[in-house]
Design a protein around this motif. Structure first.
Motif, PDB file in Angstrom:
ATOM      1  N   ALA A 186     118.248 173.009  85.244  1.00 58.58           N
ATOM      2  CA  ALA A 186     116.859 172.970  85.702  1.00 58.58           C
ATOM      3  C   ALA A 186     116.603 171.678  86.463  1.00 58.58           C
ATOM      4  N   GLY A 187     116.113 171.802  87.698  1.00 59.62           N
ATOM      5  CA  GLY A 187     115.835 170.640  88.528  1.00 59.62           C
ATOM      6  C   GLY A 187     114.931 171.008  89.682  1.00 59.62           C
ATOM      7  N   TRP A 188     114.894 170.182  90.712  1.00 63.02           N
ATOM      8  CA  TRP A 188     113.982 170.453  91.832  1.00 63.02           C
ATOM      9  C   TRP A 188     114.517 169.824  93.109  1.00 63.02           C
ATOM     10  N   THR A 189     113.970 170.267  94.242  1.00 67.43           N
ATOM     11  CA  THR A 189     114.377 169.765  95.539  1.00 67.43           C
ATOM     12  C   THR A 189     113.330 170.148  96.571  1.00 67.43           C
ATOM     13  N   SER A 190     113.558 169.767  97.838  1.00 70.21           N
ATOM     14  CA  SER A 190     112.654 170.118  98.937  1.00 70.21           C
ATOM     15  C   SER A 190     113.476 170.644 100.103  1.00 70.21           C
ATOM     16  N   SER A 191     112.899 171.564 100.870  1.00 78.33           N
ATOM     17  CA  SER A 191     113.568 172.093 102.054  1.00 78.33           C
ATOM     18  C   SER A 191     113.412 171.125 103.219  1.00 78.33           C
ATOM     19  N   THR A 192     114.089 171.427 104.318  1.00 77.73           N
ATOM     20  CA  THR A 192     113.947 170.596 105.516  1.00 77.73           C
ATOM     21  C   THR A 192     112.524 170.633 106.045  1.00 77.73           C
ATOM     22  N   ALA A 193     111.781 171.687 105.718  1.00 81.80           N
ATOM     23  CA  ALA A 193     110.372 171.783 106.105  1.00 81.80           C
ATOM     24  C   ALA A 193     109.452 171.172 105.052  1.00 81.80           C
ATOM     25  N   GLN A 194     110.053 170.459 104.075  1.00 84.95           N
ATOM     26  CA  GLN A 194     109.316 169.770 103.007  1.00 84.95           C
ATOM     27  C   GLN A 194     108.582 170.723 102.078  1.00 84.95           C
ATOM     28  N   ARG A 195     109.130 171.911 101.911  1.00 82.76           N
ATOM     29  CA  ARG A 195     108.588 172.825 100.901  1.00 82.76           C
ATOM     30  C   ARG A 195     109.253 172.515  99.568  1.00 82.76           C
ATOM     31  N   PRO A 196     108.476 172.351  98.494  1.00 85.17           N
ATOM     32  CA  PRO A 196     109.081 172.053  97.191  1.00 85.17           C
ATOM     33  C   PRO A 196     109.691 173.298  96.558  1.00 85.17           C
ATOM     34  N   PHE A 197     110.823 173.114  95.903  1.00 80.34           N
ATOM     35  CA  PHE A 197     111.513 174.197  95.205  1.00 80.34           C
ATOM     36  C   PHE A 197     111.859 173.760  93.786  1.00 80.34           C
ATOM     37  N   HIS A 198     111.810 174.739  92.888  1.00 84.51           N
ATOM     38  CA  HIS A 198     112.283 174.594  91.514  1.00 84.51           C
ATOM     39  C   HIS A 198     113.633 175.287  91.439  1.00 84.51           C
ATOM     40  N   VAL A 199     114.626 174.641  90.853  1.00 87.40           N
ATOM     41  CA  VAL A 199     115.971 175.197  90.756  1.00 87.40           C
ATOM     42  C   VAL A 199     116.315 175.423  89.290  1.00 87.40           C
ATOM     43  N   ARG A 200     116.925 176.552  89.006  1.00 95.31           N
ATOM     44  CA  ARG A 200     117.351 176.844  87.638  1.00 95.31           C
ATOM     45  C   ARG A 200     118.507 177.822  87.681  1.00 95.31           C
ATOM     46  N   GLU A 201     119.209 177.945  86.573  1.00 93.89           N
ATOM     47  CA  GLU A 201     120.260 178.953  86.478  1.00 93.89           C
ATOM     48  C   GLU A 201     119.612 180.324  86.406  1.00 93.89           C
ATOM     49  N   LEU A 202     120.148 181.260  87.175  1.00 96.22           N
ATOM     50  CA  LEU A 202     119.610 182.619  87.168  1.00 96.22           C
ATOM     51  C   LEU A 202     120.105 183.343  85.934  1.00 96.22           C
ATOM     52  N   ARG A 203     119.167 183.792  85.117  1.00 96.63           N
ATOM     53  CA  ARG A 203     119.518 184.449  83.861  1.00 96.63           C
ATOM     54  C   ARG A 203     119.144 185.921  83.920  1.00 96.63           C
ATOM     55  N   GLU A 204     119.918 186.741  83.253  1.00 97.62           N
ATOM     56  CA  GLU A 204     119.600 188.151  83.142  1.00 97.62           C
ATOM     57  C   GLU A 204     118.662 188.392  81.965  1.00 97.62           C
ATOM     58  N   LYS A 205     117.642 189.200  82.193  1.00 93.51           N
ATOM     59  CA  LYS A 205     116.749 189.588  81.116  1.00 93.51           C
ATOM     60  C   LYS A 205     117.363 190.787  80.398  1.00 93.51           C
ATOM     61  N   LYS A 206     117.676 190.588  79.122  1.00 93.07           N
ATOM     62  CA  LYS A 206     118.351 191.625  78.340  1.00 93.07           C
ATOM     63  C   LYS A 206     117.380 192.523  77.586  1.00 93.07           C
ATOM     64  N   LEU A 207     116.188 192.039  77.353  1.00 97.47           N
ATOM     65  CA  LEU A 207     115.164 192.846  76.693  1.00 97.47           C
ATOM     66  C   LEU A 207     113.859 192.590  77.422  1.00 97.47           C
ATOM     67  N   ALA A 208     113.265 193.653  77.950  1.00 99.27           N
ATOM     68  CA  ALA A 208     112.017 193.529  78.693  1.00 99.27           C
ATOM     69  C   ALA A 208     111.073 194.638  78.265  1.00 99.27           C
ATOM     70  N   ALA A 209     109.794 194.427  78.539  1.00 96.24           N
ATOM     71  CA  ALA A 209     108.775 195.414  78.171  1.00 96.24           C
ATOM     72  C   ALA A 209     108.759 196.542  79.194  1.00 96.24           C
ATOM     73  N   ASN A 210     109.445 197.620  78.886  1.00 94.55           N
ATOM     74  CA  ASN A 210     109.383 198.814  79.729  1.00 94.55           C
ATOM     75  C   ASN A 210     108.206 199.655  79.231  1.00 94.55           C
ATOM     76  N   VAL A 211     107.032 199.313  79.741  1.00 94.05           N
ATOM     77  CA  VAL A 211     105.795 199.866  79.191  1.00 94.05           C
ATOM     78  C   VAL A 211     105.776 201.382  79.257  1.00 94.05           C
ATOM     79  N   ASP A 212     106.322 201.944  80.306  1.00 96.22           N
ATOM     80  CA  ASP A 212     106.261 203.393  80.473  1.00 96.22           C
ATOM     81  C   ASP A 212     107.127 204.143  79.459  1.00 96.22           C
ATOM     82  N   LEU A 213     108.040 203.428  78.802  1.00 94.83           N
ATOM     83  CA  LEU A 213     108.903 204.066  77.809  1.00 94.83           C
ATOM     84  C   LEU A 213     108.557 203.688  76.375  1.00 94.83           C
TER      85      LEU A 213
END
Length: 478
Positions: free
Chosen positions: A361-388
């Motif tokens: 988890a960290g942060w950076t900026s683009s060449t256009a000075q837009r701020p970004f948050h950086v993190r490891e991409l994680r898979e969601k293994k359990l989510a609310a599938n409301v329709d089911l």
């Protein structure tokens, strides 16, 4: 409250009832406002085509509309009294922003995973956002009003009871508190709910993003390259039409590394020494743009990195905008999530609010000075599938969300004693939240109707996933 006795801290929590009675939480205030105003302000921060896609996603249901309209709800929450007990909050504790994830230790844990709107705010704002989403989910499943009320009562009672439990924890114990696989199973209301959750989690535990590498990328003479997976993942040259002109390096033939490498170096410096040493064992291979914009229409991309054994690391860089919560809450506390760089604010919120550690988890900026948050991409293994989900499974999930939110607030604030003392042991606070959730869900449905009419009339632009895919893969002019 450093140095205060337990008795003084209990007294402080109970004293907050004089400022905001527990029964007063049923108020929604005067909502004679144009709901499109805050939504337009929110959309103005984003690339027009992404904002149009965000509108289309929100138009699918009142529940989806509520997920994408945190700015509108924050506006409305600020129009009624609140406890004045400010803690670090997520700002978008919608039930769809909770889930079961694989931790860095390769275990399964359940927690909140949305921090774009994170700020210092009244703890009850997160609880109110959760309970309104539960009522809208119940209505989407065509459950009775009694069943919807039971969902709210279960979630808030779980929040109250867990907060009382955490008020007894030592600081280190609370910091390391985690809702693991086995504890999730134990919390399920019925044997059937336990079986469903166990099947979902055990199935999810089998695969990871790393094991799916061969389906996501191609090996090339120069390493690895992303494939296109519209409408979710787009290679850089195909995603260029979605973004502003100052990302011209992402156009076909452009040198995307000239944009990413300075961002990479900035990001690297935001990590602790040991984590920089770990990151340095990976080689940056390629990037892809990601359209995962239910919470907001941000420019997101995923970096593919590999180690010396070609084992992958996926890092998500998500554009960060000002918090919709912060603009409505004045905070004189020295412990704030205020930062000049909004990527830093989001990264700090993730580190503070989550139990499962993300060493990247960290942060950076683009060449256009837009701020970004950086993190490891994680898979969601359990989510609310409301329709089911049936009513019992949805109630089990609501209890999990209430528990996870209590853990989040207790860990981040260190004020479990005060919050628990404010709520007390009775059902007065849960009952007030049930009344609030029912009434505000009615308002959210009215706002959704106004929003939908604006989309259909062209006052708000919408573009579908197919429209976006057609834009990015359109044939070049002859």
């Amino acid at each position: 409250m450093k140095g205060s006795t337990i008795e003084h801290r209990h007294a402080k929590g109970r004293a907050a009832r004089e400022h905001m009675k527990r029964s007063a939480h049923r108020q929604i205030g005067d909502l004679s406002r144009d709901p499109l105003g805050p939504l337009r302000e929110q959309s103005a921060r984003h690339a027009p085509r992404l904002a149009a896609l965000h509108h289309a996603r929100m138009a699918s249901s009142p529940l989806a509309f509520f997920l994408g309209s945190a700015a509108l709800h924050a506006h409305d929450l600020s129009r009624v009294p609140y406890t004045g007990m400010l803690v670090p909050i997520s700002g978008n504790a919608h039930l769809l922003n909770f889930g079961g994830f694989v931790t860095a230790e390769r275990e399964l844990a359940f927690e909140l995973d949305a921090f774009d709107e994170a700020a210092m705010g009244p703890w009850e704002w997160d609880v109110k956002r959760l309970v309104v989403s539960l009522v809208l989910a119940a209505r989407q499943r065509k459950l009775s009003s009694r069943a919807a009320e039971d969902l709210v009562m279960s979630a808030v009672a779980q929040y109250r009871d867990r907060m009382r439990q955490y008020a007894q924890y030592g600081a280190i114990d609370l910091w390391h508190e985690n809702i693991t696989f086995d504890r999730m199973i134990e919390s399920a209301l019925t044997p059937e709910a336990r079986r469903v959750i166990r099947r979902s989690l055990e199935k999810g535990a089998v695969g990871t993003l790393g094991s799916a590498l061969h389906t996501l990328v191609d090996r090339t003479p120069h390493g690895f390259a992303w494939r296109n997976f519209p409408p979710t993942l787009f290679r850089a040259e195909h995603a260029a039409p979605l973004f502003a002109a100052d990302e011209g390096a992402f156009e076909e033939g452009g040198d995307w590394r000239s944009v990413i490498e300075p961002m990479w170096q900035q990001y690297r410096e935001t990590l602790a020494y040991d984590r920089r040493a770990l990151l340095d064992q990976f080689t940056l291979q390629d990037l892809t743009f990601q359209l995962e914009i239910e919470n907001g229409a941000s420019r997101d991309f995923v970096l593919l990195c590999t180690d010396h054994h070609d084992k992958p690391l996926f890092l998500q860089a998500r554009e960060a905008h000002p918090s919709a919560i912060a603009r409505y809450v004045g905070d004189g506390s020295p412990r704030t999530l205020t930062a000049r760089h909004h990527g830093e604010r989001v990264a700090m919120a993730q580190r503070l609010l989550q139990a499962t550690r993300d060493v990247f988890a960290g942060w950076t900026s683009s060449t256009a000075q837009r701020p970004f948050h950086v993190r490891e991409l994680r898979e969601k293994k359990l989510a609310a599938n409301v329709d089911l989900f049936d009513s019992m499974l949805l109630e089990s999930y609501a209890r999990l969300c209430g528990w996870a939110l209590a853990r989040t607030h207790a860990k981040a604030s260190g004020e479990a004693i005060e919050i628990a003392a404010y709520m007390g042991r009775s059902d007065q606070f849960p009952q007030s939240l049930a009344a609030y959730a029912r009434t505000y869900a009615d308002q959210a449905e009215r706002d959704y109707d106004v929003f939908l009419a604006a989309c259909r009339s062209g006052k708000l632009e919408t573009r579908s996933d197919n429209d976006i895919a057609a834009d990015t893969f359109r044939a070049p002019p002859s």
